[in-house]
Design an enzyme around this catalytic site. Structure first.
Site: not given
Ligand code: FES
Length: 125
Positions: A104, A35
């Site tokens: 995450c 992400c």
């Molecule tokens: Fe990036 Fe959770 S969406 S760390």
């Protein structure tokens, strides 16, 4: 909408050990390739025991909750013990994360490991 455990919500809304340590003995910074979020971890170490630990993140709620949990797991531990903390340990302590949020939890454990490796490198000099 993913369903979060009570513990995740607790650590997300009241994260422990947020902040920065000036002149840390170890510092780790990692990015999440999934992400693009970032995590920084600072540790103070005495006699190879983690005496203080703080984190800062530009991550989502799960990243905040997992880092908060990892700091609680790591504080007071010997650095070699703390190196053994895995992302699965963190997720288990939080009573699980939704599958789409497991990535995450990589940030928290990886940043802790990076901070410990940094400490070990500095110590050798
Ligand atoms: Fe990036 Fe959770 S969406 S760390």
């Amino acid at each position: 909408m993913p369903v979060y455990s009570k513990k995740v919500m607790d650590h997300f809304t009241k994260p422990r050990n947020v902040g920065v340590i000036e002149n840390p003995d170890g510092y780790g910074k990692v990015g999440n390739p999934v992400c693009g979020d970032l995590m920084e971890m600072y540790i103070k170490v005495e006699d190879d025991i983690i005496k203080d630990i703080k984190f800062k993140t530009f991550g989502c709620g799960s990243a905040i909750a997992t880092s908060s949990m990892v700091t609680e797991l790591a504080i007071g531990k010997n650095i070699d013990e703390a190196l053994k903390i895995t992302r699965n340990d963190v997720a288990n302590e939080l009573d699980g994360l939704p599958p789409q949020k497991m990535h995450c939890s990589n940030l928290a454990a990886d940043a802790l490991h990076a901070a410990i490796e940094d400490y070990k490198k500095k110590k050798k000099k």
